[in-house]
Design an enzyme around this catalytic site. Structure first.
Site, PDB file in Angstrom:
ATOM      1  N   GLY A  11       0.459  -1.368   0.185  1.00  0.00           N
ATOM      2  CA  GLY A  11       0.332  -0.149  -0.140  1.00  0.00           C
ATOM      3  C   GLY A  11       0.835   1.249  -0.225  1.00  0.00           C
ATOM      4  N   ARG A  25      18.781  11.019  -4.347  1.00  0.00           N
ATOM      5  CA  ARG A  25      20.210  11.814  -3.909  1.00  0.00           C
ATOM      6  C   ARG A  25      21.582  11.725  -3.428  1.00  0.00           C
ATOM      7  NH1 ARG A  25      16.908  17.120  -4.502  1.00  0.00           N
ATOM      8  NH2 ARG A  25      16.609  17.403  -6.815  1.00  0.00           N
ATOM      9  N   ARG A  72       0.650  -4.949  -5.501  1.00  0.00           N
ATOM     10  CA  ARG A  72       0.803  -5.816  -4.288  1.00  0.00           C
ATOM     11  C   ARG A  72       1.560  -7.611  -5.193  1.00  0.00           C
ATOM     12  NH1 ARG A  72      -0.463  -4.237   0.503  1.00  0.00           N
ATOM     13  NH2 ARG A  72      -2.447  -2.798   0.681  1.00  0.00           N
ATOM     14  N   GLY A 102       5.475  -2.197   3.759  1.00  0.00           N
ATOM     15  CA  GLY A 102       5.171  -3.076   4.782  1.00  0.00           C
ATOM     16  C   GLY A 102       6.005  -4.026   5.234  1.00  0.00           C
ATOM     17  N   ASP A 103       5.024  -4.959   5.625  1.00  0.00           N
ATOM     18  CA  ASP A 103       5.240  -6.248   5.955  1.00  0.00           C
ATOM     19  C   ASP A 103       5.601  -7.068   5.138  1.00  0.00           C
ATOM     20  OD1 ASP A 103       3.221  -6.748   6.229  1.00  0.00           O
ATOM     21  OD2 ASP A 103       3.385  -7.640   8.484  1.00  0.00           O
ATOM     22  N   THR A 126       3.943   2.484   5.982  1.00  0.00           N
ATOM     23  CA  THR A 126       2.589   1.835   5.920  1.00  0.00           C
ATOM     24  C   THR A 126       2.072   2.930   6.551  1.00  0.00           C
ATOM     25  OG1 THR A 126       1.296   0.375   6.861  1.00  0.00           O
ATOM     26  CG2 THR A 126       3.164   0.371   7.296  1.00  0.00           C
ATOM     27  N   ASP A 128      -0.422   2.265   8.681  1.00  0.00           N
ATOM     28  CA  ASP A 128      -0.959   1.230   9.456  1.00  0.00           C
ATOM     29  C   ASP A 128       0.018   1.399  11.070  1.00  0.00           C
ATOM     30  OD1 ASP A 128      -2.580   1.185   8.056  1.00  0.00           O
ATOM     31  OD2 ASP A 128      -1.636  -1.367   7.015  1.00  0.00           O
ATOM     32  N   ASP A 130       2.391  -0.691  12.093  1.00  0.00           N
ATOM     33  CA  ASP A 130       2.360  -2.109  12.348  1.00  0.00           C
ATOM     34  C   ASP A 130       3.428  -2.691  11.726  1.00  0.00           C
ATOM     35  OD1 ASP A 130       2.263  -2.063  10.207  1.00  0.00           O
ATOM     36  OD2 ASP A 130       0.985  -3.246   9.083  1.00  0.00           O
ATOM     37  N   MET A 170      -8.914   2.804   8.795  1.00  0.00           N
ATOM     38  CA  MET A 170      -7.484   1.629   8.589  1.00  0.00           C
ATOM     39  C   MET A 170      -6.881   1.166   9.316  1.00  0.00           C
ATOM     40  SD  MET A 170      -6.770   2.655   4.358  1.00  0.00           S
ATOM     41  CE  MET A 170      -7.935   2.475   3.344  1.00  0.00           C
ATOM     42  N   ARG A 172      -5.516  -2.116   9.293  1.00  0.00           N
ATOM     43  CA  ARG A 172      -5.292  -3.442   8.759  1.00  0.00           C
ATOM     44  C   ARG A 172      -5.583  -3.919  11.064  1.00  0.00           C
ATOM     45  NH1 ARG A 172      -3.684  -6.392   4.963  1.00  0.00           N
ATOM     46  NH2 ARG A 172      -2.544  -4.120   3.508  1.00  0.00           N
ATOM     47  N   LYS A 214     -25.248  15.531  25.803  1.00  0.00           N
ATOM     48  CA  LYS A 214     -23.498  15.626  24.881  1.00  0.00           C
ATOM     49  C   LYS A 214     -24.889  16.088  23.888  1.00  0.00           C
ATOM     50  CE  LYS A 214     -19.716  12.850  25.793  1.00  0.00           C
ATOM     51  NZ  LYS A 214     -18.755  13.816  25.419  1.00  0.00           N
ATOM     52  N   LEU A 254      -9.172   7.215   1.064  1.00  0.00           N
ATOM     53  CA  LEU A 254      -8.667   9.076   1.186  1.00  0.00           C
ATOM     54  C   LEU A 254      -7.448   8.736   2.257  1.00  0.00           C
ATOM     55  CD1 LEU A 254      -9.782  10.660   3.938  1.00  0.00           C
ATOM     56  CD2 LEU A 254     -11.793  10.389   2.744  1.00  0.00           C
ATOM     57  N   ARG A 256      -5.357   7.436   2.816  1.00  0.00           N
ATOM     58  CA  ARG A 256      -3.555   6.830   2.345  1.00  0.00           C
ATOM     59  C   ARG A 256      -3.318   7.925   1.533  1.00  0.00           C
ATOM     60  NH1 ARG A 256      -3.824   0.789   1.377  1.00  0.00           N
ATOM     61  NH2 ARG A 256      -3.746   1.248  -0.834  1.00  0.00           N
TER      62      ARG A 256
HETATM   63  O1  F6P Z   1      -1.738  -1.346   4.700  1.00  0.00           O
HETATM   64  C1  F6P Z   1      -2.126  -0.512   4.274  1.00  0.00           C
HETATM   65  C2  F6P Z   1      -3.875  -0.072   3.950  1.00  0.00           C
HETATM   66  O2  F6P Z   1      -4.430   0.686   4.213  1.00  0.00           O
HETATM   67  C3  F6P Z   1      -4.490  -1.286   4.839  1.00  0.00           C
HETATM   68  O3  F6P Z   1      -4.818   0.000   6.299  1.00  0.00           O
HETATM   69  C4  F6P Z   1      -6.257  -1.584   4.631  1.00  0.00           C
HETATM   70  O4  F6P Z   1      -6.425  -2.840   5.378  1.00  0.00           O
HETATM   71  C5  F6P Z   1      -4.996  -1.902   3.425  1.00  0.00           C
HETATM   72  O5  F6P Z   1      -3.958  -1.268   3.159  1.00  0.00           O
HETATM   73  C6  F6P Z   1      -6.342  -1.824   2.089  1.00  0.00           C
HETATM   74  O6  F6P Z   1      -5.653  -2.715   1.263  1.00  0.00           O
HETATM   75  P1  F6P Z   1      -5.953  -2.168  -0.627  1.00  0.00           P
HETATM   76  O7  F6P Z   1      -5.318  -0.813  -0.799  1.00  0.00           O
HETATM   77  O8  F6P Z   1      -5.202  -2.929  -0.967  1.00  0.00           O
HETATM   78  O9  F6P Z   1      -7.109  -2.617  -0.255  1.00  0.00           O
END
Ligand code: F6P
Length: 324
Positions: A11, A25, A72, A102-103, A126, A128, A130, A170, A172, A214, A254, A256
């Site tokens: 991602g 650079r 991916r 990411g991982d 990432t 996340d 994570d 988001m 994950r 509230k 949005l 990302r």
């Molecule tokens: O790892 C980043 C992330 O945005 C997660 O938060 C989310 O679960 C996943 O990627 C969504 O992946 P894709 O863009 O492949 O739907």
């Protein structure tokens, strides 16, 4: 080392462009020929590899997404895919790789470096947050800011209509975005993947809020929450609680996008600069990460097997105290 390639994979995350710029650079400054691989590991397999000079990364530091594109790639998980990728690297005489992701990206990098003669440094990119070995991942800070901006707007309309909103974010399996956003937006509650939630407790808390006048409530739900997403939780709560009209918003992709925050521009620059310097020192199969305010190395083995509980305990406690 004479030729280094850089790629982004998995991602995308804001700050990746700042990081690519720093990698390219720093390499050129040190007399290295630099290459960019388009579309992550996919581009290694299809030989989508281009030379990069200092000007090729001009005016990208402020851009979201990744100019190298990302993907991916399932084929890179196979031995045949990796062998093809290695052939293409040899074609360009590339002897080292910087991967940003990411991982999943790290797992690919580790297997690739174990199978073939290639030095690899990984950069945690990432939204996340994570990954083990870096307090913050690239893109996380910007994503939180994006979430905050969106939820502030939701609060305006929620308050005007006296409504209860469930907002799904988001992350994950990580609740990092949810927890920090909850504190920053003054959310009434947050539901996290790392903790079981008592829905009866949640309803009680919402009732207490309604009883003390509230005028709106916002509950942030992590997409990885084990008892269901925002729609499921809203449905369940609505059956027992009807003080407010209830709405659901899924923030989705949005989160990302967008121009990276100052934090992510600087983090991306530091990590990209460090990654190349570590390759030049002869290091490989390591991740560069931020610990405290220092850039530190963590082996890919450790980064992929160790896990850290990243939710700050004081923030967890504060979500209850500050939302009364
Ligand atoms: O790892 C980043 C992330 O945005 C997660 O938060 C989310 O679960 C996943 O990627 C969504 O992946 P894709 O863009 O492949 O739907």
């Amino acid at each position: 080392i004479k030729n280094i390639a850089v790629l982004t994979s998995g991602g995308d995350a804001p700050g990746m462009n700042a990081c690519i710029r720093a990698v390219v650079r720093t390499g050129i400054y040190n007399g290295i020929n630099m290459f960019g691989v388009l579309q992550g590991y996919q581009g290694l397999i299809t030989n989508n590899i281009i030379p990069m000079d200092a000007r090729s990364v001009s005016n990208i530091i402020h851009l979201g997404g990744t100019v190298l594109k990302t993907a991916r790639c399932l084929e890179f998980k196979t031995d045949e895919g990796m062998d093809l990728a290695y052939e293409n690297l040899k074609l360009h005489q590339i002897d080292a790789l910087v991967v940003i992701g990411g991982d999943g990206t790290f797992t690919g990098a580790r297997r690739f470096a174990q199978r073939h003669q290639i030095n690899v440094i990984a950069i945690p990119g990432t939204i996340d947050n994570d990954l083990y070995g870096s307090d913050f991942t690239l893109g996380y800070d910007t994503a939180i800011n994006t979430v905050i901006e969106a939820i502030d707007k939701i609060r305006d309309t929620a308050d005007s209509h006296d409504r209860l909103f469930f907002v799904e974010v988001m992350g994950r399996d990580s609740g990092c975005i949810a927890l920090r956003s909850a504190i920053a937006c003054g959310a009434e509650a947050v539901l996290l993947p790392e903790r079981a939630t008592s829905l009866d407790e949640l309803i009680k808390q919402l009732e207490a809020g309604a009883a003390t006048k509230k005028s709106s409530s916002i509950v942030i739900v992590s997409e990885g929450h084990k008892q269901g997403g925002a729609y499921d939780i809203a449905k369940h709560v609505k059956e027992k609680f009807n003080h407010y009209d209830t709405k659901v918003t899924i923030l989705g992709h949005l989160q990302r996008g967008g121009s990276p925050s100052s934090f992510d521009r600087i983090l991306g620059s530091r990590l990209g600069y460090a990654a190349v310097n570590e390759l030049l020192k002869g290091n490989t199969q390591q991740m560069v990460g931020l610990r405290g305010n220092d850039i530190k190395l963590t082996s890919l083995d450790e980064a992929l097997t160790e896990h850290s509980f990243k939710l700050e305990s004081d923030l967890l406690e504060m979500t209850k105290v500050l939302s009364i």
